[in-house]
Design an enzyme around this catalytic site. Structure first.
Site, mmCIF file in Angstrom:
data_model
loop_
_atom_site.group_PDB
_atom_site.id
_atom_site.type_symbol
_atom_site.label_atom_id
_atom_site.label_comp_id
_atom_site.label_asym_id
_atom_site.label_seq_id
_atom_site.Cartn_x
_atom_site.Cartn_y
_atom_site.Cartn_z
ATOM 1 N N ASP A 1 0.846 -1.190 0.000
ATOM 2 C CA ASP A 1 0.000 0.000 0.000
ATOM 3 C C ASP A 1 0.885 1.246 0.000
ATOM 4 O O ASP A 1 1.599 1.502 0.963
ATOM 5 C CB ASP A 1 -0.892 -0.033 1.242
ATOM 6 C CG ASP A 1 -2.097 0.881 1.140
ATOM 7 O OD1 ASP A 1 -2.053 1.833 0.343
ATOM 8 O OD2 ASP A 1 -3.084 0.646 1.849
ATOM 9 N N ASP A 2 0.853 2.000 -1.095
ATOM 10 C CA ASP A 2 1.625 3.248 -1.223
ATOM 11 C C ASP A 2 3.131 3.009 -1.309
ATOM 12 O O ASP A 2 3.926 3.872 -0.892
ATOM 13 C CB ASP A 2 1.351 4.208 -0.051
ATOM 14 C CG ASP A 2 -0.070 4.740 -0.013
ATOM 15 O OD1 ASP A 2 -0.860 4.406 -0.913
ATOM 16 O OD2 ASP A 2 -0.393 5.481 0.930
ATOM 17 N N CYS B 1 -5.700 4.286 -3.809
ATOM 18 C CA CYS B 1 -5.850 2.852 -3.556
ATOM 19 C C CYS B 1 -7.140 2.195 -4.011
ATOM 20 O O CYS B 1 -7.104 1.230 -4.780
ATOM 21 C CB CYS B 1 -5.607 2.559 -2.074
ATOM 22 S SG CYS B 1 -6.367 3.722 -0.951
ATOM 23 N N LYS C 1 -6.234 -5.719 3.705
ATOM 24 C CA LYS C 1 -7.063 -4.552 3.401
ATOM 25 C C LYS C 1 -8.060 -4.841 2.288
ATOM 26 O O LYS C 1 -7.695 -5.343 1.225
ATOM 27 C CB LYS C 1 -6.145 -3.390 3.008
ATOM 28 C CG LYS C 1 -6.861 -2.101 2.597
ATOM 29 C CD LYS C 1 -5.844 -1.002 2.365
ATOM 30 C CE LYS C 1 -6.469 0.242 1.753
ATOM 31 N NZ LYS C 1 -5.509 1.344 1.609
ATOM 32 N N HIS D 1 -11.155 -2.315 1.418
ATOM 33 C CA HIS D 1 -11.341 -0.952 0.910
ATOM 34 C C HIS D 1 -12.184 -0.880 -0.363
ATOM 35 O O HIS D 1 -11.923 -0.063 -1.256
ATOM 36 C CB HIS D 1 -9.987 -0.268 0.687
ATOM 37 C CG HIS D 1 -10.109 1.243 0.726
ATOM 38 N ND1 HIS D 1 -9.069 2.079 0.369
ATOM 39 C CD2 HIS D 1 -11.140 2.057 1.080
ATOM 40 C CE1 HIS D 1 -9.452 3.342 0.497
ATOM 41 N NE2 HIS D 1 -10.716 3.352 0.931
ATOM 42 N N HIS E 1 1.566 2.312 4.173
ATOM 43 C CA HIS E 1 0.590 3.404 4.300
ATOM 44 C C HIS E 1 0.689 4.057 5.682
ATOM 45 O O HIS E 1 0.962 3.377 6.667
ATOM 46 C CB HIS E 1 -0.805 2.803 4.101
ATOM 47 C CG HIS E 1 -1.921 3.774 3.935
ATOM 48 N ND1 HIS E 1 -2.439 4.510 4.970
ATOM 49 C CD2 HIS E 1 -2.657 4.108 2.839
ATOM 50 C CE1 HIS E 1 -3.443 5.250 4.526
ATOM 51 N NE2 HIS E 1 -3.596 5.027 3.236
ATOM 52 N N ASP F 1 -0.527 -0.781 -4.785
ATOM 53 C CA ASP F 1 -1.797 -0.286 -5.300
ATOM 54 C C ASP F 1 -1.666 1.072 -5.983
ATOM 55 O O ASP F 1 -2.559 1.486 -6.725
ATOM 56 C CB ASP F 1 -2.861 -0.231 -4.195
ATOM 57 C CG ASP F 1 -2.469 0.667 -3.025
ATOM 58 O OD1 ASP F 1 -1.323 1.152 -2.982
ATOM 59 O OD2 ASP F 1 -3.329 0.868 -2.141
ATOM 60 N N ASN F 2 -0.592 1.781 -5.746
ATOM 61 C CA ASN F 2 -0.318 3.057 -6.419
ATOM 62 C C ASN F 2 1.118 3.453 -6.104
ATOM 63 O O ASN F 2 1.835 2.721 -5.420
ATOM 64 C CB ASN F 2 -1.298 4.161 -5.991
ATOM 65 C CG ASN F 2 -1.482 4.307 -4.503
ATOM 66 O OD1 ASN F 2 -2.524 3.938 -3.963
ATOM 67 N ND2 ASN F 2 -0.479 4.821 -3.815
ATOM 68 N N LYS G 1 1.792 9.645 -5.024
ATOM 69 C CA LYS G 1 0.396 9.283 -4.842
ATOM 70 C C LYS G 1 -0.510 10.495 -5.070
ATOM 71 O O LYS G 1 -0.238 11.589 -4.593
ATOM 72 C CB LYS G 1 0.199 8.747 -3.421
ATOM 73 C CG LYS G 1 -1.221 8.414 -3.031
ATOM 74 C CD LYS G 1 -1.277 7.934 -1.596
ATOM 75 C CE LYS G 1 -2.704 7.638 -1.149
ATOM 76 N NZ LYS G 1 -2.757 7.099 0.227
#
Length: 462
Positions: free
Chosen positions: A42-43, A82, A137, A139, A226, A289-290, A305
Site C-alpha cells: 500500500d503506497d 488505492c 485490506k 477498501h 501506508h 496499489d499506487n 500518490k
C-alpha cells in the site's frame, strides 16, 4: 455484462455464447491448476525495493523473489490512489465503469462500494475449484452492503476501510477513532503490529490450503507502508497520534522500518510455501496499489500518490512461477493492474469464452516467452487538479491543473521536456484517444471525492 448473481446461480457464463449448465468452469483434464498468492503493498514507491534501486532499506526477501522470477519495470497501477486500483484488480476492468470507482478513494460516501452482482476474479476462480481468502485490506465498501465475502472470497481477516493504525487497528479522523479489524463479518480485537498480524494469518491460511488439497487464491493485501508512520517498535507513538494522516510524524528511518517489516512478512510467506511443498506450483505476485507517498523513493521518476506523473502510477512488480517464468529477468512489458484478472484466469486454465467482459489484457504469453508483448494504449484520470493521461509506446499525454504535456518517458522518465509543440501530431493523437476513451467511462459527479495532498498539509475534501 455478466453479473455475479447470474454466475453464482447458473454456473459460469460465456461472454460469447451465453450460459452454460456445467457446475464449474471447464479446465483441460491434463492441466494442474497453479496456486496463486497475490501480495499487495500500500503506497509503496517505484524504487523502494533493493531490486528497484533503493540502497538504504533492506528488502532481501523481495529481492530474492525478483531473482526467482521477473521484475516488471513498466508496471502501472490503475489509479494513483488505492480503492480505484483495488476495484480494477478484482474486476479486470477500468474502475471508472463502476460508481464505486469514481471516488478517489472510497471513504467519504459510505453508500459506495463494489456491488455484489459484479463478477470478480475470486468468483471465477471459485467456479474453477479454487479456495479463496483475503487477508489484509479490503477498501471496496463497508458492511452491511459490501465486503469480501459478498464478492467471491470464502474467508476474510483484516480491515474494511482505507487504512488503520498499526497497533490500535483503526483510524482516527478529526479526533474520532473507529476500530476496524474483522474476521469475516465479525469485529474482533487482537493485539500486535498489523503487518505481523496479516503475515501470521496468511501463513495460517497457507497451512489450511495444504490440508484441503485444492488450488487456492490467497490475496495478502498489506497496509504497509501506508500512514500512520509507525514501525514495529513504535507502539508508544501510536498512543500520541491525533490524526491518522499523521502529517506531523514519520521519518526516513520509520519508513524503512515499515518497509522492512513488510519484507520480513513476505519472506515468511515464501518460507511457508516452501515448507508446505506448495512453492513449485504457486504463482507469486507482488505489487503496490499506487505510487509512493511522503517518504518513498521513485527515482528516476517524478511525482507521487494522487498524481498521474509516473511516480504516482508506476509501481514495483514481481512475479515468480517456477519452471514457467524465467528466473532473474527484467521486463519492460507494459502492464497495468487490471491485466492480472485475464492473466491469472489463463494461468488457471479457465477457458476464455467463460470470462466476463474485461478491459485488461492476458499477458501470460509474453510473461512466459520473456517478450515485451504487443504495443498498447492505456488511460488514466484523476479528478483533483483535472488530471488526464494516456500512453502509447514511450509517448505520454498528460494534463494537470490546466496545463498539457507530451513526454517521451523512455528518454525522459522524469517528465521534464514537454514535446507538445515538437511533436504536435502525436500530441493531438493521444489527446483525442483519451477523449474517445473518456466518453466511454462514467463521468465524475459534483460530489465525487478526489485525493489531493496540498502543500499546506491539508487533504482536500476529506
Amino acid at each position: 455484462m455478466l453479473s455475479r448473481r447470474t454466475l453464482m446461480k447458473a454456473g459460469a457464463a460465456s461472454a460469447i455464447t451465453g450460459l452454460i449448465e456445467a457446475p464449474a468452469l471447464a479446465r483441460p483434464a491434463a492441466t494442474t491448476a497453479p496456486n496463486i498468492v497475490f501480495i499487495l503493498a500500500d503506497d509503496l514507491g517505484f524504487a523502494d525495493l533493493g531490486c528497484f534501486g533503493r540502497d538504504d532499506i533492506a528488502t532481501p526477501a523481495l529481492d530474492a523473489l525478483a531473482a526467482g522470477g521477473v521484475a516488471l519495470h513498466r508496471s502501472y497501477s490503475n489509479s494513483s490512489v488505492c480503492s480505484p486500483t483495488r476495484l480494477a484488480l478484482i474486476t479486470g476492468r477500468y474502475q471508472y465503469r463502476f460508481p464505486a470507482g469514481l471516488d478517489e478513494p472510497l471513504g467519504v460516501h459510505p453508500e459506495l462500494g463494489l456491488a455484489d452482482d459484479v463478477v470478480t476474479l475470486p468468483d471465477l476462480l471459485k467456479r474453477a475449484g479454487y479456495d479463496t481468502s483475503l487477508v489484509g485490506k479490503w477498501h471496496l465498501g463497508g458492511l452491511p452492503d459490501h465486503g469480501p465475502r459478498k464478492s467471491g472470497y470464502d474467508r476474510f481477516f483484516g480491515i474494511y476501510q482505507g487504512g488503520a493504525d498499526y497497533f490500535e487497528h483503526g483510524m482516527t479522523i478529526r479526533s474520532n477513532f473507529r476500530h476496524d479489524l474483522w474476521e469475516n463479518e465479525t469485529e474482533i480485537r487482537r493485539s500486535g503490529y498489523l503487518t505481523d498480524l496479516i503475515t501470521e494469518r496468511s501463513v495460517a491460511e497457507l497451512g489450511r490450503f495444504k490440508d484441503t488439497g485444492r488450488p487456492f487464491l490467497l490475496s495478502a493485501h498489506y497496509t504497509a507502508p501506508h500512514w500512520p508512520w509507525e514501525g514495529p517498535a513504535d507502539e508508544e507513538v501510536a498512543k500520541t497520534i491525533r490524526d491518522s494522516f499523521h502529517y506531523d510524524g514519520g521519518s526516513n528511518a520509520v519508513y524503512a522500518a515499515m518497509v522492512e517489516s513488510l519484507d520480513r512478512g513476505v519472506g515468511q510467506l515464501l518460507a511457508a510455501l516452501a515448507a508446505n511443498g506448495q512453492a513449485d506450483n504457486t504463482i507469486v505476485i507482488f505489487t503496490s496499489d499506487n505510487g509512493g507517498e511522503r517518504f518513498s523513493k521513485v527515482w528516476p521518476l517524478r511525482g507521487m500518490k494522487g498524481e498521474l506523473l509516473e511516480g504516482g502510477i508506476r509501481v514495483p512488480t514481481l512475479m515468480r512461477w517456477p519452471g514457467r517464468v524465467k528466473a532473474g529477468t527484467r521486463s519492460d512489458l507494459v502492464q497495468i493492474t487490471m491485466d492480472w484478472v485475464p492473466t491469472l484466469l489463463a494461468a488457471a486454465g479457465v477457458a476464455e469464452q467463460d470470462w466476463p467482459a474485461l478491459d485488461g489484457r492476458n499477458l501470460l504469453p509474453a510473461l512466459l516467452d520473456g517478450t515485451d508483448g504487443a504495443p498498447r494504449q492505456l488511460f488514466w484520470r484523476h479528478k483533483a487538479q483535472d488530471q488526464r493521461a494516456a500512453i502509447k509506446g514511450s509517448l505520454k499525454y498528460l494534463a494537470m491543473s490546466g496545463h498539457e504535456f507530451l513526454f517521451d518517458i523512455a528518454a525522459d522518465p522524469r517528465e521534464v521536456a514537454n514535446l507538445k509543440t515538437v511533436q504536435p501530431e502525436a500530441f493531438d493523437r493521444l489527446k483525442s484517444a483519451f477523449a474517445a476513451w473518456d466518453r466511454d467511462m462514467l463521468p465524475y459527479l459534483p460530489s465525487t471525492f478526489s485525493y489531493e495532498l496540498r502543500g499546506n498539509g491539508h487533504l482536500a475534501g476529506y
